[in-house]
Structures are given as structure tokens and as C-alpha cells.
Design a protein around this motif. Structure first.
Motif, PDB file in Angstrom:
ATOM      1  N   THR A  17       0.842  -1.194   0.000  1.00 44.72           N
ATOM      2  CA  THR A  17       0.000   0.000   0.000  1.00 44.72           C
ATOM      3  C   THR A  17       0.878   1.245   0.000  1.00 44.72           C
ATOM      4  OG1 THR A  17      -0.111   0.145   2.405  1.00 44.72           O
ATOM      5  CG2 THR A  17      -1.688  -1.307   1.321  1.00 44.72           C
ATOM      6  N   GLY A  18       0.225   2.402   0.016  1.00 46.25           N
ATOM      7  CA  GLY A  18       0.965   3.660   0.035  1.00 46.25           C
ATOM      8  C   GLY A  18       1.746   3.877   1.310  1.00 46.25           C
ATOM      9  N   ASP A  19       1.388   3.166   2.387  1.00 45.75           N
ATOM     10  CA  ASP A  19       2.111   3.289   3.653  1.00 45.75           C
ATOM     11  C   ASP A  19       3.202   2.244   3.791  1.00 45.75           C
ATOM     12  OD1 ASP A  19       0.594   5.434   4.608  1.00 45.75           O
ATOM     13  OD2 ASP A  19      -1.012   4.078   5.208  1.00 45.75           O
ATOM     14  N   ALA A  20       3.559   1.591   2.688  1.00 44.75           N
ATOM     15  CA  ALA A  20       4.607   0.567   2.677  1.00 44.75           C
ATOM     16  C   ALA A  20       4.235  -0.636   3.529  1.00 44.75           C
ATOM     17  CB  ALA A  20       5.952   1.146   3.134  1.00 44.75           C
ATOM     18  N   VAL A  21       2.936  -0.962   3.572  1.00 41.00           N
ATOM     19  CA  VAL A  21       2.464  -2.131   4.298  1.00 41.00           C
ATOM     20  C   VAL A  21       2.264  -3.262   3.295  1.00 41.00           C
ATOM     21  CG1 VAL A  21       0.649  -3.082   5.744  1.00 41.00           C
ATOM     22  CG2 VAL A  21       1.337  -0.705   6.015  1.00 41.00           C
ATOM     23  N   VAL A  22       2.886  -4.404   3.557  1.00 40.61           N
ATOM     24  CA  VAL A  22       2.739  -5.564   2.692  1.00 40.61           C
ATOM     25  C   VAL A  22       1.502  -6.333   3.137  1.00 40.61           C
ATOM     26  CG1 VAL A  22       3.813  -7.670   1.856  1.00 40.61           C
ATOM     27  CG2 VAL A  22       5.228  -5.680   2.372  1.00 40.61           C
ATOM     28  N   LEU A  23       0.518  -6.437   2.252  1.00 43.83           N
ATOM     29  CA  LEU A  23      -0.715  -7.130   2.586  1.00 43.83           C
ATOM     30  C   LEU A  23      -0.531  -8.626   2.419  1.00 43.83           C
ATOM     31  CD1 LEU A  23      -3.310  -4.833   0.795  1.00 43.83           C
ATOM     32  CD2 LEU A  23      -2.558  -4.769   3.176  1.00 43.83           C
ATOM     33  N   GLY A  24      -0.964  -9.370   3.426  1.00 49.09           N
ATOM     34  CA  GLY A  24      -0.835 -10.819   3.379  1.00 49.09           C
ATOM     35  C   GLY A  24      -2.020 -11.461   2.676  1.00 49.09           C
ATOM     36  N   LEU A  25      -2.174 -11.258   1.379  1.00 52.04           N
ATOM     37  CA  LEU A  25      -3.266 -11.815   0.607  1.00 52.04           C
ATOM     38  C   LEU A  25      -2.781 -13.012  -0.189  1.00 52.04           C
ATOM     39  CD1 LEU A  25      -4.877  -8.529  -0.769  1.00 52.04           C
ATOM     40  CD2 LEU A  25      -5.467  -9.783   1.295  1.00 52.04           C
ATOM     41  N   ARG A  26      -3.631 -14.025  -0.281  1.00 51.69           N
ATOM     42  CA  ARG A  26      -3.301 -15.223  -1.034  1.00 51.69           C
ATOM     43  C   ARG A  26      -4.144 -15.237  -2.305  1.00 51.69           C
ATOM     44  NH1 ARG A  26      -0.333 -18.809   1.906  1.00 51.69           N
ATOM     45  NH2 ARG A  26      -0.154 -18.384   4.139  1.00 51.69           N
ATOM     46  N   PRO A  27      -3.556 -14.933  -3.461  1.00 54.06           N
ATOM     47  CA  PRO A  27      -4.334 -14.916  -4.699  1.00 54.06           C
ATOM     48  C   PRO A  27      -4.861 -16.295  -5.037  1.00 54.06           C
ATOM     49  CG  PRO A  27      -2.212 -13.786  -4.968  1.00 54.06           C
ATOM     50  CD  PRO A  27      -2.159 -14.499  -3.668  1.00 54.06           C
ATOM     51  N   ALA A  28      -6.067 -16.320  -5.586  1.00 56.20           N
ATOM     52  CA  ALA A  28      -6.670 -17.573  -6.020  1.00 56.20           C
ATOM     53  C   ALA A  28      -6.107 -17.962  -7.386  1.00 56.20           C
ATOM     54  CB  ALA A  28      -8.185 -17.434  -6.096  1.00 56.20           C
ATOM     55  N   LYS A  29      -5.802 -19.219  -7.550  1.00 57.66           N
ATOM     56  CA  LYS A  29      -5.254 -19.717  -8.798  1.00 57.66           C
ATOM     57  C   LYS A  29      -6.365 -20.257  -9.696  1.00 57.66           C
ATOM     58  CE  LYS A  29      -1.085 -18.623  -7.735  1.00 57.66           C
ATOM     59  NZ  LYS A  29      -0.395 -17.528  -8.448  1.00 57.66           N
ATOM     60  N   LEU A  30      -5.958 -20.755 -10.863  1.00 54.10           N
ATOM     61  CA  LEU A  30      -6.909 -21.148 -11.895  1.00 54.10           C
ATOM     62  C   LEU A  30      -7.891 -22.233 -11.449  1.00 54.10           C
ATOM     63  CD1 LEU A  30      -7.933 -20.932 -14.778  1.00 54.10           C
ATOM     64  CD2 LEU A  30      -6.129 -22.519 -15.480  1.00 54.10           C
ATOM     65  N   PRO A  31      -7.473 -23.329 -10.795  1.00 56.49           N
ATOM     66  CA  PRO A  31      -8.449 -24.379 -10.458  1.00 56.49           C
ATOM     67  C   PRO A  31      -9.601 -23.879  -9.586  1.00 56.49           C
ATOM     68  CG  PRO A  31      -6.210 -25.211 -10.245  1.00 56.49           C
ATOM     69  CD  PRO A  31      -6.093 -23.743 -10.448  1.00 56.49           C
ATOM     70  N   SER A  32      -9.291 -23.163  -8.516  1.00 61.32           N
ATOM     71  CA  SER A  32     -10.358 -22.688  -7.633  1.00 61.32           C
ATOM     72  C   SER A  32     -11.226 -21.638  -8.325  1.00 61.32           C
ATOM     73  CB  SER A  32      -9.763 -22.119  -6.347  1.00 61.32           C
ATOM     74  OG  SER A  32      -8.857 -21.066  -6.634  1.00 61.32           O
ATOM     75  N   ARG A  33     -10.613 -20.790  -9.142  1.00 57.75           N
ATOM     76  CA  ARG A  33     -11.387 -19.787  -9.862  1.00 57.75           C
ATOM     77  C   ARG A  33     -12.287 -20.438 -10.901  1.00 57.75           C
ATOM     78  NH1 ARG A  33      -8.633 -14.270 -11.501  1.00 57.75           N
ATOM     79  NH2 ARG A  33     -10.854 -13.990 -11.908  1.00 57.75           N
ATOM     80  N   ALA A  34     -11.777 -21.457 -11.583  1.00 57.85           N
ATOM     81  CA  ALA A  34     -12.592 -22.147 -12.586  1.00 57.85           C
ATOM     82  C   ALA A  34     -13.795 -22.822 -11.943  1.00 57.85           C
ATOM     83  CB  ALA A  34     -11.739 -23.173 -13.331  1.00 57.85           C
ATOM     84  N   LEU A  35     -13.596 -23.422 -10.770  1.00 55.46           N
ATOM     85  CA  LEU A  35     -14.722 -24.051 -10.078  1.00 55.46           C
ATOM     86  C   LEU A  35     -15.754 -23.012  -9.656  1.00 55.46           C
ATOM     87  CD1 LEU A  35     -16.048 -26.521  -8.823  1.00 55.46           C
ATOM     88  CD2 LEU A  35     -14.604 -26.179  -6.792  1.00 55.46           C
ATOM     89  N   ALA A  36     -15.290 -21.862  -9.158  1.00 48.99           N
ATOM     90  CA  ALA A  36     -16.219 -20.809  -8.758  1.00 48.99           C
ATOM     91  C   ALA A  36     -16.994 -20.265  -9.955  1.00 48.99           C
ATOM     92  CB  ALA A  36     -15.460 -19.680  -8.059  1.00 48.99           C
ATOM     93  N   ILE A  37     -16.313 -20.079 -11.081  1.00 52.07           N
ATOM     94  CA  ILE A  37     -16.988 -19.581 -12.286  1.00 52.07           C
ATOM     95  C   ILE A  37     -17.994 -20.600 -12.799  1.00 52.07           C
ATOM     96  CG2 ILE A  37     -16.619 -18.955 -14.694  1.00 52.07           C
ATOM     97  CD1 ILE A  37     -14.011 -17.644 -13.877  1.00 52.07           C
ATOM     98  N   ALA A  38     -17.639 -21.890 -12.722  1.00 55.13           N
ATOM     99  CA  ALA A  38     -18.576 -22.926 -13.174  1.00 55.13           C
ATOM    100  C   ALA A  38     -19.848 -22.914 -12.336  1.00 55.13           C
ATOM    101  CB  ALA A  38     -17.897 -24.299 -13.097  1.00 55.13           C
ATOM    102  N   ILE A  39     -19.715 -22.728 -11.027  1.00 56.05           N
ATOM    103  CA  ILE A  39     -20.902 -22.658 -10.170  1.00 56.05           C
ATOM    104  C   ILE A  39     -21.734 -21.428 -10.509  1.00 56.05           C
ATOM    105  CG2 ILE A  39     -21.679 -22.405  -7.786  1.00 56.05           C
ATOM    106  CD1 ILE A  39     -19.247 -23.983  -6.914  1.00 56.05           C
ATOM    107  N   ASP A  40     -21.060 -20.292 -10.691  1.00 55.64           N
ATOM    108  CA  ASP A  40     -21.788 -19.066 -11.033  1.00 55.64           C
ATOM    109  C   ASP A  40     -22.508 -19.196 -12.368  1.00 55.64           C
ATOM    110  OD1 ASP A  40     -21.049 -17.770  -8.721  1.00 55.64           O
ATOM    111  OD2 ASP A  40     -19.241 -16.891  -9.586  1.00 55.64           O
ATOM    112  N   LEU A  41     -21.832 -19.777 -13.365  1.00 55.10           N
ATOM    113  CA  LEU A  41     -22.464 -19.932 -14.680  1.00 55.10           C
ATOM    114  C   LEU A  41     -23.642 -20.883 -14.619  1.00 55.10           C
ATOM    115  CD1 LEU A  41     -19.423 -20.058 -17.146  1.00 55.10           C
ATOM    116  CD2 LEU A  41     -21.072 -18.215 -16.823  1.00 55.10           C
ATOM    117  N   ALA A  42     -23.522 -21.938 -13.821  1.00 55.39           N
ATOM    118  CA  ALA A  42     -24.648 -22.871 -13.699  1.00 55.39           C
ATOM    119  C   ALA A  42     -25.866 -22.177 -13.101  1.00 55.39           C
ATOM    120  CB  ALA A  42     -24.230 -24.072 -12.841  1.00 55.39           C
ATOM    121  N   VAL A  43     -25.635 -21.368 -12.082  1.00 55.93           N
ATOM    122  CA  VAL A  43     -26.755 -20.647 -11.463  1.00 55.93           C
ATOM    123  C   VAL A  43     -27.345 -19.618 -12.421  1.00 55.93           C
ATOM    124  CG1 VAL A  43     -27.386 -19.097  -9.576  1.00 55.93           C
ATOM    125  CG2 VAL A  43     -25.859 -21.020  -9.136  1.00 55.93           C
TER     126      VAL A  43
END
Length: 341
Positions: free
Chosen positions: A6-32
Motif C-alpha cells: 500500500t501507500g504506507d509501505a504495508v505488505v498485505l498478506g493476501l493469497r491470490p486464487a489460482k486457476l483451479p479454484s477460480r474455474a470451479l467458482a466460475i462454473a458454479i456461477d455460470l450454472a446458477v
């Protein structure tokens, strides 16, 4: 772990989602979404049977844009980045700086999703997410967003450092009901990473978080207490109250937490009481026979704690703590905090 700064030089501890989990989430959303679209299309076909071909085509196009495009945009905007598929997979869409998305972010993601997901059957989205270091598709790049994992294994989390012994139990009567979850998360992230920050940057962040916490509670911070120590003590008080609620809920005869400083019946932990005066350099009195716990004399039933000779310091929720440190050496027992001068 994503190194978002961030602008205050704070490193955010975020874990980006990779392709497999994102693909599963998109498949559920598209089905709905496709299920809803089919139901709406059938209903509109029955309702517009008396119209001409041009009118039915216009209604079909409107239903397509409203359900397949407007639906996901509205859901992501109202849920702050958590659609049904992402909620099921433990994912969430956030901005590049870690904040919640707004309508313009969801609009760009939805518009690009028509091309990436519907127009190319997800091929473009899969390729862009695979080559991206943080698993971003083109819609995330143009919108300035990132899909992160919300559910992280507990073993990988960093523990919040305990507060200084001379602040334990000082905020038992503080009203924490108006503090939002976002502020608790920001305070927790700061406390777990404050030793990794530059001293000046860490001090400014602590002061800002402390001011926000004071604004939510409506009670000013004690004079002379460092901002980082104040944040740690308030977080510890909230955790203590949560433990009491869980224990009380599991015990049918237990009473819920009340911020009056009186001990509760049937609880497995002791209530932390504020003393009459703040004395970080005081010592705890020795417990006579029949005490409830170490350093805590108990008077007659229903009369509350009895007074003992000598000043008594604030007690922790799991036992008394010597403000002078282990063995009475005079050094603070918690690393990273120091009593006020």
C-alpha cells in the motif's frame, strides 16, 4: 503470498486464487446464472407469445443482458466481491490495494467477462489466468482487482502478539460493539507484521488505527500508552470476551459476559477486572488460603473480590501476570512493547 504494498509501505498478506479454484467458482456461477436465464426465457416466451418477431427478439436481448451480464455485476457489487461460486470456494474479489470493490470494478469485470467467458467459452480467461503470477484474468487487469482466498488454513496464520502485562484487563468496560470487522482485520494485520515495518511507518499506522478505534468506541486512549500497546490490549480484550461467550454458550448454567467486572458462574476462565488505579510498576499480592486463582483473593459469596494489602495490578483473563516480568527482573514480559515513561 501476494506482496501487495500500500501507500504506507504495508505488505498485505493476501493469497491470490489460482486457476483451479477460480474455474470451479466460475462454473458454479455460470450454472446458477444459466438456470435463472432459462427460467426467465421460458416465462418471457409464454408472456410474449402474442407479440411479433421483432418484439420477442428485443425482449430476448434484454433478458440476456439483464440476467447474464447485469446479474453477476449486481451480485458482486452488493456482496462486495463474493458471488455464490466464490462464496462456496472461499474466494473474494478485492481491489489491488486490498479494499472492497465497488460498482465500477464489478462493471468492468462483467463487461470483460462477456468476451472472456461467454464469447470465447472461457479460453481467454484460462490463458490469461494461467500466465498471470497472481491468477488474474483480463477483467481483473482492466478493473484493477484481484481474486483472493478468504479461507486460509489456521496453521499458516500469524498469531497476534499478547499485550503488555501492565495493560491486561484495563479495557474490560470498553464498548466494542460499534467497531467494524474491517477495522479489526486491519488491526490484526498490523499487529502480526509490525516488527517487519520501518519504525516510522509502523508508528504512523498504529496512530491512525488507534484513532479509528477510539472514534468507534467513543472512549479516548489512556494517556502515555503507546498506540501499538493500546491496539494489542483492545484486541486481547475482544478475544477474551469471545472466549467467554463460547464457554458460556456451551455451558447451560453459565451467564453471558457483562462488562461490570464481576466473575461469572460456571465459566472456565476468570474475568479480568479493572483496578482502581493504573499502576504499571505495581506488584500483585500473594493469595491467601481459599483464593479463587493465583493472586486473586475472594471474599464472601456474592460480595465480589475482597481487598488485600498492597497494590494489585490488572489481571489477565487466564491468570495474573507480573508487570515486572519473569522473576521480577523489571523487564517487560512482552517483546515489542514498553510501559509508558
Amino acid at each position: 503470498m501476494s506482496e501487495l504494498v500500500t501507500g504506507d509501505a504495508v505488505v498485505l498478506g493476501l493469497r491470490p486464487a489460482k486457476l483451479p479454484s477460480r474455474a470451479l467458482a466460475i462454473a458454479i456461477d455460470l450454472a446458477v446464472v444459466l438456470t435463472v436465464f432459462m427460467l426467465v426465457s421460458i416465462g418471457l416466451a409464454v408472456a410474449t407469445v402474442s407479440l411479433d418477431e421483432a418484439a420477442r427478439a428485443a425482449v430476448a436481448v434484454g433478458a440476456f443482458l439483464l440476467v447474464l451480464v447485469g446479474g453477476p455485476i449486481a451480485v458482486e457489487t452488493l456482496s462486495h466481491g463474493r458471488s455464490l461460486g466464490k462464496l462456496a470456494c472461499g474466494l473474494r474479489v478485492v481491489r489491488d490495494d486490498g479494499g472492497p470493490i465497488r460498482f465500477r470494478h464489478a462493471l468492468v469485470r462483467g463487461a470483460m467477462g462477456m468476451v472472456e467467458l461467454l464469447g470465447t467459452f472461457g479460453v481467454v480467461a484460462c490463458v490469461s489466468s494461467s500466465v498471470s503470477e497472481r491468477g488474474r484474468r483480463l477483467g481483473d487487469v482492466f478493473a484493477g482487482t484481484l481474486v483472493v482466498r478468504e479461507r486460509v488454513p489456521a496453521g499458516r496464520g500469524l498469531a497476534v502478539p499478547p499485550p503488555p502485562p501492565w495493560l491486561v484487563g484495563r479495557f474490560t468496560q470498553l464498548d466494542l460493539s460499534a467497531v467494524p470487522d474491517e477495522l479489526w482485520l486491519a488491526v490484526r494485520q498490523y499487529l502480526t507484521r509490525m516488527h517487519q515495518l520501518d519504525a516510522a511507518v509502523g508508528w504512523s499506522i498504529a496512530e491512525r488505527l488507534s484513532a479509528d478505534l477510539v472514534a468507534c468506541t467513543g472512549t479516548p486512549a489512556p494517556q502515555g500508552v503507546p498506540a501499538a500497546a493500546y491496539l494489542a490490549a483492545v484486541v486481547n480484550e475482544r478475544q477474551t470476551r469471545d472466549v467467554r461467550r463460547v464457554v458460556a454458550a456451551s455451558d447451560g448454567g453459565a451467564q453471558l459476559y457483562t462488562p461490570t467486572g464481576h466473575p461469572q458462574q460456571g465459566l472456565g476462565v476468570r474475568d479480568a477486572r479493572p483496578t482502581g488505579s493504573y499502576a504499571p510498576t505495581g506488584t500483585h499480592s500473594t493469595a491467601p488460603a481459599g483464593t479463587h486463582g493465583p493472586g486473586e483473593p475472594v471474599g464472601p459469596a456474592g460480595a465480589g473480590p475482597s481487598s488485600a494489602a498492597g497494590p494489585t495490578g490488572p489481571a489477565d483473563s487466564t491468570g495474573s501476570v507480573d508487570p515486572a516480568g519473569p522473576g521480577g527482573s523489571g523487564a517487560p514480559a512482552t517483546k515489542g512493547f514498553a510501559p509508558p515513561a
